[in-house]
Structure formats: structure tokens, C-alpha cells
Design a protein around this motif. Structure first.
Motif, PDB file in Angstrom:
ATOM      1  N   TYR A   1       0.813  -1.227   0.000  1.00  0.00           N
ATOM      2  CA  TYR A   1       0.000   0.000   0.000  1.00  0.00           C
ATOM      3  C   TYR A   1       0.849   1.281   0.000  1.00  0.00           C
ATOM      4  O   TYR A   1       0.318   2.364  -0.258  1.00  0.00           O
ATOM      5  CB  TYR A   1      -0.881   0.033   1.255  1.00  0.00           C
ATOM      6  CG  TYR A   1      -1.777  -1.155   1.442  1.00  0.00           C
ATOM      7  CD1 TYR A   1      -3.033  -1.210   0.818  1.00  0.00           C
ATOM      8  CD2 TYR A   1      -1.418  -2.229   2.252  1.00  0.00           C
ATOM      9  CE1 TYR A   1      -3.879  -2.301   1.001  1.00  0.00           C
ATOM     10  CE2 TYR A   1      -2.257  -3.318   2.442  1.00  0.00           C
ATOM     11  CZ  TYR A   1      -3.481  -3.348   1.817  1.00  0.00           C
ATOM     12  OH  TYR A   1      -4.317  -4.417   1.999  1.00  0.00           O
TER      13      TYR A   1
ATOM     14  N   GLY B   1      -2.664   8.921  -0.653  1.00  0.00           N
ATOM     15  CA  GLY B   1      -3.366   8.917   0.637  1.00  0.00           C
ATOM     16  C   GLY B   1      -4.864   9.113   0.507  1.00  0.00           C
ATOM     17  O   GLY B   1      -5.638   8.610   1.331  1.00  0.00           O
TER      18      GLY B   1
ATOM     19  N   ARG C   1      -7.319   6.193   1.075  1.00  0.00           N
ATOM     20  CA  ARG C   1      -7.606   5.571   2.380  1.00  0.00           C
ATOM     21  C   ARG C   1      -9.108   5.592   2.649  1.00  0.00           C
ATOM     22  O   ARG C   1      -9.744   6.646   2.544  1.00  0.00           O
ATOM     23  CB  ARG C   1      -6.921   6.333   3.517  1.00  0.00           C
ATOM     24  CG  ARG C   1      -5.474   5.997   3.672  1.00  0.00           C
ATOM     25  CD  ARG C   1      -4.831   6.888   4.726  1.00  0.00           C
ATOM     26  NE  ARG C   1      -3.409   6.947   4.502  1.00  0.00           N
ATOM     27  CZ  ARG C   1      -2.537   6.067   5.001  1.00  0.00           C
ATOM     28  NH1 ARG C   1      -2.971   5.100   5.800  1.00  0.00           N
ATOM     29  NH2 ARG C   1      -1.269   6.157   4.723  1.00  0.00           N
ATOM     30  N   GLY C   2      -9.644   4.413   2.952  1.00  0.00           N
ATOM     31  CA  GLY C   2     -11.075   4.314   3.281  1.00  0.00           C
ATOM     32  C   GLY C   2     -11.980   4.407   2.070  1.00  0.00           C
ATOM     33  O   GLY C   2     -13.203   4.501   2.222  1.00  0.00           O
ATOM     34  N   SER C   3     -11.422   4.357   0.853  1.00  0.00           N
ATOM     35  CA  SER C   3     -12.317   4.516  -0.302  1.00  0.00           C
ATOM     36  C   SER C   3     -12.112   3.475  -1.404  1.00  0.00           C
ATOM     37  O   SER C   3     -12.660   3.617  -2.493  1.00  0.00           O
ATOM     38  CB  SER C   3     -12.180   5.926  -0.882  1.00  0.00           C
ATOM     39  OG  SER C   3     -10.877   6.099  -1.378  1.00  0.00           O
TER      40      SER C   3
ATOM     41  N   SER D   1      -3.372  -7.023   7.105  1.00  0.00           N
ATOM     42  CA  SER D   1      -3.213  -6.180   8.297  1.00  0.00           C
ATOM     43  C   SER D   1      -3.581  -4.721   8.019  1.00  0.00           C
ATOM     44  O   SER D   1      -4.037  -4.021   8.921  1.00  0.00           O
ATOM     45  CB  SER D   1      -1.790  -6.289   8.853  1.00  0.00           C
ATOM     46  OG  SER D   1      -0.905  -5.687   7.945  1.00  0.00           O
ATOM     47  N   ALA D   2      -3.420  -4.261   6.776  1.00  0.00           N
ATOM     48  CA  ALA D   2      -3.766  -2.858   6.491  1.00  0.00           C
ATOM     49  C   ALA D   2      -5.019  -2.734   5.622  1.00  0.00           C
ATOM     50  O   ALA D   2      -5.399  -1.619   5.249  1.00  0.00           O
ATOM     51  CB  ALA D   2      -2.590  -2.150   5.823  1.00  0.00           C
TER      52      ALA D   2
ATOM     53  N   ARG E   1      -8.209  -2.895   6.113  1.00  0.00           N
ATOM     54  CA  ARG E   1      -9.354  -2.085   6.560  1.00  0.00           C
ATOM     55  C   ARG E   1      -9.049  -0.586   6.547  1.00  0.00           C
ATOM     56  O   ARG E   1      -9.955   0.242   6.533  1.00  0.00           O
ATOM     57  CB  ARG E   1      -9.837  -2.558   7.932  1.00  0.00           C
ATOM     58  CG  ARG E   1     -10.515  -3.919   7.811  1.00  0.00           C
ATOM     59  CD  ARG E   1     -11.208  -4.345   9.052  1.00  0.00           C
ATOM     60  NE  ARG E   1     -12.350  -3.492   9.398  1.00  0.00           N
ATOM     61  CZ  ARG E   1     -13.028  -3.601  10.532  1.00  0.00           C
ATOM     62  NH1 ARG E   1     -12.681  -4.527  11.421  1.00  0.00           N
ATOM     63  NH2 ARG E   1     -14.044  -2.804  10.782  1.00  0.00           N
ATOM     64  N   THR E   2      -7.759  -0.236   6.543  1.00  0.00           N
ATOM     65  CA  THR E   2      -7.392   1.181   6.424  1.00  0.00           C
ATOM     66  C   THR E   2      -7.756   1.706   5.038  1.00  0.00           C
ATOM     67  O   THR E   2      -8.099   2.876   4.875  1.00  0.00           O
ATOM     68  CB  THR E   2      -5.858   1.330   6.610  1.00  0.00           C
ATOM     69  OG1 THR E   2      -5.517   0.760   7.848  1.00  0.00           O
ATOM     70  CG2 THR E   2      -5.417   2.778   6.542  1.00  0.00           C
ATOM     71  N   TRP E   3      -7.655   0.845   4.043  1.00  0.00           N
ATOM     72  CA  TRP E   3      -7.812   1.287   2.655  1.00  0.00           C
ATOM     73  C   TRP E   3      -9.193   1.000   2.084  1.00  0.00           C
ATOM     74  O   TRP E   3      -9.671   1.725   1.200  1.00  0.00           O
ATOM     75  CB  TRP E   3      -6.723   0.635   1.787  1.00  0.00           C
ATOM     76  CG  TRP E   3      -5.368   1.135   2.163  1.00  0.00           C
ATOM     77  CD1 TRP E   3      -4.522   0.599   3.098  1.00  0.00           C
ATOM     78  CD2 TRP E   3      -4.720   2.326   1.693  1.00  0.00           C
ATOM     79  NE1 TRP E   3      -3.395   1.371   3.219  1.00  0.00           N
ATOM     80  CE2 TRP E   3      -3.487   2.430   2.362  1.00  0.00           C
ATOM     81  CE3 TRP E   3      -5.064   3.311   0.753  1.00  0.00           C
ATOM     82  CZ2 TRP E   3      -2.593   3.490   2.130  1.00  0.00           C
ATOM     83  CZ3 TRP E   3      -4.174   4.351   0.510  1.00  0.00           C
ATOM     84  CH2 TRP E   3      -2.962   4.431   1.193  1.00  0.00           C
TER      85      TRP E   3
ATOM     86  N   VAL F   1      -8.698  -9.890  11.153  1.00  0.00           N
ATOM     87  CA  VAL F   1      -8.642  -8.423  11.079  1.00  0.00           C
ATOM     88  C   VAL F   1     -10.046  -7.828  10.912  1.00  0.00           C
ATOM     89  O   VAL F   1     -10.192  -6.647  10.580  1.00  0.00           O
ATOM     90  CB  VAL F   1      -7.693  -7.924   9.957  1.00  0.00           C
ATOM     91  CG1 VAL F   1      -6.268  -8.370  10.211  1.00  0.00           C
ATOM     92  CG2 VAL F   1      -8.178  -8.345   8.577  1.00  0.00           C
TER      93      VAL F   1
ATOM     94  N   SER G   1     -15.380  -5.884   4.032  1.00  0.00           N
ATOM     95  CA  SER G   1     -15.247  -5.022   5.198  1.00  0.00           C
ATOM     96  C   SER G   1     -16.652  -4.689   5.715  1.00  0.00           C
ATOM     97  O   SER G   1     -17.559  -4.466   4.913  1.00  0.00           O
ATOM     98  CB  SER G   1     -14.521  -3.741   4.749  1.00  0.00           C
ATOM     99  OG  SER G   1     -14.304  -2.912   5.822  1.00  0.00           O
TER     100      SER G   1
END
Ligand SMILES: C[S@@+](CC[C@H](N)C(=O)[O-])C[C@H]1O[C@@H](n2cnc3c(N)ncnc32)[C@H](O)[C@@H]1O
Length: 272
Positions: free
Chosen positions: A161, A166, A169-171, A218-219, A221-223, A249, A270
Motif C-alpha cells: 500500500y 493517501g 484511504r477508506g475509499s 493487516s492494512a 481495513r485502512t484502505w 482483522v 469489510s
């Protein structure tokens, strides 16, 4: 293709090109099971008789057919594949199918570990309005993917990632990943075409094959956008552990299987 048709193709390359029978015989002697088909593909790709001779020599030396040709057919697309870049496998069409079923017309889609970009290119060919990004850590793969994915600036070099803008993130609506998943100890058992001609970084998934998938999870859900999806190709043996990694996760995971393609995909969602 018949020998007569191969002869006709050969004559269009050069009347002095090596006889088709010689090519088929040499390929067969080198252990190519589908020597006639390979000869036809090589003949129809070569532009000159010198190029034809070089291509036949490389194939006989054990270079994968797709690297000799410089392309592979993937889901009816001609995907360019450079030497030293992972050759997209037929089974990965199942990953594309599973992702395509979840993509809305203007979805944000990330092809992580994109290699030649085959998966992203196939998704863009199905749905041309998607907002597509593709990432690979290997500069050779990135160069190749930039020719297969035409959107400027959307194929990015870096570690998972890290190079993504940036603002994503979340989208991300669909995160599609064919990461390396061969256990380190199993690489020596792979056919020479993979073991010797595909880069280790494209195969080696660590001791149990799941190192990169764990990092992806591990990342994730951030993205991912709320309700977004992560789809990962896995081996049939690993799929339950991959699904468990995703569940740990907080993703809701299921396993999809195509017996026809011999393919397994773990689809995780998610929470909305
Ligand atoms: C199995 S290949 C799959 C390539 C392509 N997705 C396909 O299906 O044809 C895995 C790819 O992951 C890339 N890769 C390995 N580790 C990576 C990392 N940490 N970050 C980004 N890409 C990585 C490799 O360079 C390789 O191109």
C-alpha cells in the motif's frame, strides 16, 4: 494448426526461414508437448527470419513460451509479458471473474502485486469507467504493467500500500491481489520455467506461503471503503488459513472455488 498452415505463415516471414518441420521437430525434441501449437504461435509472432530463429532457440533453451513471444492471452486480452516478469496464469481469470462480479461502474479498484498488470487490465476491459490503480514492488513488472494498463500514472512502484495516494484511504471498493503464495520450501519443486525464469519475489510467500497475504490483510481495513471487498488468489490447501487471517482483522471471508480452472479465491468484505 496444420503443417501446411504453419508453412504458409513461415513463407510470410521469409522464404529462407527454417522449415516448419524443422521447428516442430526441434521443439518436440526439446520436450515441448504442444510443439505444433507453439510453432504456430512463434511463427505468427516473429517479424523476421532472424527473429524467428532466435525465438526458436530461446524456447529450446527452456525460456517460457510467453517470454519468447512477449505476450500471453489472458481473458481474451493480449497481455505483454517481459522476460523476468511473472506470467499470468489461466486460473487467475477466476480472480478477475470474482472481482468483476463485485465492481460497480465507477468503483475504485486496486490491483496490488500487479505483475504484468493482467488482472487490472482485464477488469478495465470489462468495466472501462473504474478508477484503477496498480502496484508492484518490482521495477520490471511496473514497466511491463504500464504498457498493459494505459491509464497514465496509475501503475505505481512500491511495497504493497505504501505508494498509493493517501486520498484512497477508506475509499477502495475492490482490492484484488494475486500476491506470491508459494511456501519458500516448495519453490525448488516448481517446474524450471517458473523456478528459473520468474523472479523469486513473484513466487516466494515465506515459510507457509502467507507472509504477503498477512501483510495485505493487516492494512486492508485502512484502505477499504465500508462494505469494500478484498479478493486474494490462494491455493486450495491454504485457503482456509487465508480466510482465517482475514477474519482476524475483522473482515467477513468466504472461499470460492472453480474446479474448471483449478482456482481458489478468498473473498473478504469489510463491515459496512
Ligand atoms: C504471483 S505474481 C502475480 C502477478 C499478477 N498479479 C498476476 O496475477 O499475473 C506476484 C507479484 O507480486 C509482486 N510483489 C511481491 N511482493 C510485493 C510487495 N511487497 N509489494 C508489491 N508487489 C509485490 C511481485 O513482484 C509479482 O509481480
Amino acid at each position: 494448426m496444420s503443417l501446411a498452415a504453419i508453412r504458409k505463415s513461415l513463407m510470410s516471414v521469409s522464404p529462407s526461414a527454417p522449415s516448419e518441420l524443422v521447428i516442430v521437430t526441434r521443439l518436440r525434441a526439446a520436450g515441448c508437448v504442444f510443439a505444433e501449437d507453439e510453432a504456430q504461435l512463434i511463427v505468427s509472432t516473429a517479424q523476421t527470419s532472424d527473429e524467428l530463429a532466435t525465438m526458436v532457440d530461446r524456447r529450446i533453451a527452456g525460456v517460457p513460451l510467453e517470454h519468447v513471444l512477449g505476450w500471453v492471452e489472458f481473458r481474451a486480452l493480449r497481455v505483454e509479458v517481459d522476460p523476468g516478469v511473472f506470467v499470468p496464469r489461466r486460473r487467475t481469470a477466476f480472480l478477475v471473474d470474482q472481482a468483476a462480479a463485485l465492481i460497480s461502474p465507477e468503483a475504485v479498484v486496486v490491483d496490488l502485486c500487479c505483475g504484468s498488470g493482467a488482472v487490472g487490465a482485464a477488469l478495465a476491459s470489462i468495466s472501462d469507467r473504474i478508477d484503477l490503480y496498480a502496484v508492484d514492488i518490482d521495477p520490471a513488472a511496473v514497466r511491463c504493467a504500464r504498457r498493459n494498463i494505459s491509464a497514465p500514472g496509475r501503475v505505481i512502484e512500491g511495497d504493497l500500500y505504501a505508494p498509493l495516494p493517501g486520498k484512497l484511504r477508506g475509499s477502495v471498493d475492490v482490492l484484488v491481489v494475486n500476491a506470491p503464495y508459494v511456501p519458500t520450501g516448495a519453490i525448488r519443486l516448481m517446474p524450471p520455467e517458473a523456478r528459473l525464469h520468474e523472479p523469486r519475489v513473484s513466487l516466494d510467500g515465506g515459510v507457509d506461503g502467507l507472509d504477503i497475504q498477512r501483510r495485505v490483510a493487516s492494512a486492508a481495513r485502512t484502505w477499504l471503503a465500508p462494505g469494500g471487498h478484498l479478493l486474494v488468489e490462494a491455493s486450495e490447501l491454504q485457503a482456509h488459513e487465508t480466510a482465517a487471517v482475514f477474519a482476524r482483522v475483522g473482515l467477513i471471508a468466504r472461499i470460492e472455488r472453480s474446479d474448471e480452472l483449478g482456482a481458489t479465491v478468498v473473498v473478504a468484505t469489510s463491515p459496512a
